[in-house]
Design a protein around this motif. Structure first.
Motif, PDB file in Angstrom:
ATOM      1  N   GLU A 173      -9.365  -5.264  -1.836  1.00 14.21           N
ATOM      2  CA  GLU A 173      -8.474  -5.253  -0.684  1.00 14.21           C
ATOM      3  C   GLU A 173      -7.428  -4.177  -0.839  1.00 14.21           C
ATOM      4  OE1 GLU A 173      -5.367  -8.155   1.962  1.00 14.21           O
ATOM      5  OE2 GLU A 173      -6.701  -8.988   0.437  1.00 14.21           O
ATOM      6  N   VAL A 174      -7.166  -3.542   0.131  1.00 15.92           N
ATOM      7  CA  VAL A 174      -6.338  -2.081  -0.102  1.00 15.92           C
ATOM      8  C   VAL A 174      -4.956  -2.828  -0.034  1.00 15.92           C
ATOM      9  CG1 VAL A 174      -5.513  -0.200   1.256  1.00 15.92           C
ATOM     10  CG2 VAL A 174      -8.033  -0.913   1.570  1.00 15.92           C
ATOM     11  N   PRO A 175      -4.046  -2.287  -0.849  1.00 13.94           N
ATOM     12  CA  PRO A 175      -2.813  -2.590  -1.293  1.00 13.94           C
ATOM     13  C   PRO A 175      -1.865  -2.360   0.018  1.00 13.94           C
ATOM     14  CG  PRO A 175      -3.746  -1.284  -2.934  1.00 13.94           C
ATOM     15  CD  PRO A 175      -4.706  -1.216  -2.146  1.00 13.94           C
ATOM     16  N   VAL A 176      -1.170  -3.314   0.527  1.00 13.28           N
ATOM     17  CA  VAL A 176      -0.274  -3.258   1.390  1.00 13.28           C
ATOM     18  C   VAL A 176       0.692  -1.923   1.304  1.00 13.28           C
ATOM     19  CG1 VAL A 176       1.893  -4.140   2.692  1.00 13.28           C
ATOM     20  CG2 VAL A 176       0.042  -5.695   1.834  1.00 13.28           C
ATOM     21  N   GLU A 177       0.964  -1.398   0.122  1.00  8.23           N
ATOM     22  CA  GLU A 177       1.832  -0.413  -0.089  1.00  8.23           C
ATOM     23  C   GLU A 177       1.167   1.075   0.236  1.00  8.23           C
ATOM     24  OE1 GLU A 177       3.083  -3.566  -2.672  1.00  8.23           O
ATOM     25  OE2 GLU A 177       1.123  -2.370  -2.555  1.00  8.23           O
ATOM     26  N   ALA A 178      -0.167   1.190   0.110  1.00  8.70           N
ATOM     27  CA  ALA A 178      -1.093   2.180   0.672  1.00  8.70           C
ATOM     28  C   ALA A 178      -1.055   2.296   1.869  1.00  8.70           C
ATOM     29  CB  ALA A 178      -2.461   2.027  -0.331  1.00  8.70           C
ATOM     30  N   LYS A 179      -1.402   1.044   2.717  1.00 10.29           N
ATOM     31  CA  LYS A 179      -1.317   1.270   4.108  1.00 10.29           C
ATOM     32  C   LYS A 179      -0.010   1.529   4.787  1.00 10.29           C
ATOM     33  CE  LYS A 179      -3.372  -2.907   4.076  1.00 10.29           C
ATOM     34  NZ  LYS A 179      -4.038  -4.131   4.914  1.00 10.29           N
ATOM     35  N   CYS A 206     -10.937  12.414  12.104  1.00 10.96           N
ATOM     36  CA  CYS A 206     -12.208  11.778  12.043  1.00 10.96           C
ATOM     37  C   CYS A 206     -12.408  10.600  11.004  1.00 10.96           C
ATOM     38  CB  CYS A 206     -13.486  12.691  12.137  1.00 10.96           C
ATOM     39  SG  CYS A 206     -13.772  13.742  10.703  1.00 10.96           S
ATOM     40  N   TRP A 207     -11.733  10.825  10.046  1.00 10.30           N
ATOM     41  CA  TRP A 207     -11.629   9.799   8.790  1.00 10.30           C
ATOM     42  C   TRP A 207     -11.032   8.656   9.106  1.00 10.30           C
ATOM     43  CZ3 TRP A 207     -13.337  10.520   3.423  1.00 10.30           C
ATOM     44  CH2 TRP A 207     -14.368  11.563   3.077  1.00 10.30           C
ATOM     45  N   GLU A 265      -9.365   2.858   8.834  1.00  7.47           N
ATOM     46  CA  GLU A 265      -9.095   1.685   9.526  1.00  7.47           C
ATOM     47  C   GLU A 265     -10.043   0.474   8.895  1.00  7.47           C
ATOM     48  OE1 GLU A 265      -6.848   3.039  13.441  1.00  7.47           O
ATOM     49  OE2 GLU A 265      -9.062   3.321  13.461  1.00  7.47           O
ATOM     50  N   LYS A 266     -11.134   0.628   8.978  1.00  5.44           N
ATOM     51  CA  LYS A 266     -12.170  -0.499   8.724  1.00  5.44           C
ATOM     52  C   LYS A 266     -11.945  -0.729   7.314  1.00  5.44           C
ATOM     53  CE  LYS A 266     -15.514  -1.200  10.805  1.00  5.44           C
ATOM     54  NZ  LYS A 266     -16.079  -2.141  11.919  1.00  5.44           N
ATOM     55  N   ILE A 267     -11.585   0.126   6.448  1.00  2.00           N
ATOM     56  CA  ILE A 267     -11.367  -0.162   4.990  1.00  2.00           C
ATOM     57  C   ILE A 267     -10.073  -0.992   4.843  1.00  2.00           C
ATOM     58  CG2 ILE A 267     -11.359   0.711   2.628  1.00  2.00           C
ATOM     59  CD1 ILE A 267     -13.306   2.955   3.562  1.00  2.00           C
ATOM     60  N   GLY A 268      -9.086  -0.563   5.510  1.00  4.32           N
ATOM     61  CA  GLY A 268      -7.683  -1.056   5.299  1.00  4.32           C
ATOM     62  C   GLY A 268      -7.239  -2.190   6.141  1.00  4.32           C
TER      63      GLY A 268
END
Length: 221
Positions: free
Chosen positions: A121-127, A164-165, A170-173
Motif C-alpha cells: 500500500e502506498v504510504p499516505v505521506e507519499a500521496k 500521462c503517468w 492514481e490506480k496504484i495510490g
C-alpha cells in the motif's frame, strides 16, 4: 526544415521525450523520431551521442547531439524563434525556468517515484506530498489559462507530459487528481486539446500497463 536535419532518439513512454516532440510540434518542425530499445539494447548512436547518461531523449540537429529535455526545449526555442515558448520579459523567463526546475526535482524525482515505487500500500505521506506539489503548481498557475498566461509555453511543455503517468499513479495510490486539484486538472484538459500535445501523448492505460511491467522488472511486485 527537412526531417533529415532533425532526429530525436525516442521512447514512447518517456515524458522527457514527449517534451521535445511537443516543442518541435509547436514550432511546426518536421523531425524523425527513432525509437530506442532501452531494455533490449541501446543503439550505438544513443551511446555515442549521450556517453555520460546513456539515456533518451537525444536531439540531433544536423548530426550535433543535445541531451536533457529542458535544455533541448530551450535550444529549440532559441533556434526557431516563432512562436516563442518563453516569455519576452527576462524576469518572467527566469520564473519559467524556476518552475521547470521545480517540476523536474519535485514531481518527477520525488513525488511520482515515491508512489510508483511503493511496495504494498502506498504510504499516505507519499500521496499527500504528491497532491501538495500539484497544489503548489496550481498556485503558480493562478487564474491563467497556461503557466505563461494566455499562451501555451515552456512550463506547460515541461509539465504536461508527466500527466500521462497520473492515471497509473492514481490506480496504484488510490486517489484522484481531478478531485484533489480541480484547477490543475482543468489545465491538463486544456493542454490535451492542443494538437501538438494530443498527437504525442500515449494512452494512459498503456502507460499503466508499462508501469506494472516495470514494477515487476524492478522486483517491486
Amino acid at each position: 526544415m527537412s526531417k533529415a536535419g532533425l532526429v530525436l532518439l525516442d521512447c514512447w513512454v518517456s515524458p522527457f521525450c514527449m517534451r521535445v516532440k511537443i516543442a518541435l510540434n509547436e514550432k511546426g518542425l518536421q523531425y524523425e523520431a527513432r525509437p530506442e530499445d532501452l531494455f533490449g539494447g541501446k543503439s550505438d548512436l544513443l551511446l555515442n551521442s549521450n556517453p555520460i547518461y546513456k539515456k533518451v531523449p537525444v536531439f540531433l540537429h544536423d548530426g550535433k547531439p543535445l541531451c536533457e529535455s529542458s535544455i533541448i526545449v530551450a535550444y529549440i526555442d532559441e533556434t526557431w524563434s516563432s512562436p516563442p515558448l518563453l516569455p519576452s520579459c527576462s524576469y518572467a523567463r527566469a520564473q519559467a525556468r524556476f518552475w521547470a526546475d521545480y517540476i523536474d526535482k519535485k514531481v518527477v524525482f520525488d513525488a511520482c517515484g515515491n508512489i510508483w515505487r511503493s511496495k504494498g500500500e502506498v504510504p499516505v505521506e507519499a500521496k499527500t506530498e504528491f497532491i501538495e506539489i500539484l497544489k503548489q503548481l496550481e498556485g503558480a498557475l493562478g487564474d491563467k489559462e497556461y503557466f505563461n498566461g494566455d499562451t501555451f509555453g515552456f512550463v506547460d511543455i515541461v509539465a504536461i507530459p508527466l500527466t500521462c503517468w497520473f492515471f497509473a499513479l492514481e490506480k496504484i495510490g488510490g486517489f484522484s487528481v481531478a478531485a484533489e486539484c480541480p484547477k490543475f486538472s482543468s489545465w491538463m484538459k486544456r493542454c490535451l486539446q492542443r494538437e501538438s500535445v494530443a498527437k504525442v501523448m500515449p494512452d494512459p492505460e498503456k502507460v499503466y500497463e508499462f508501469v506494472l511491467m516495470f514494477r515487476k522488472m524492478q522486483g517491486i511486485d
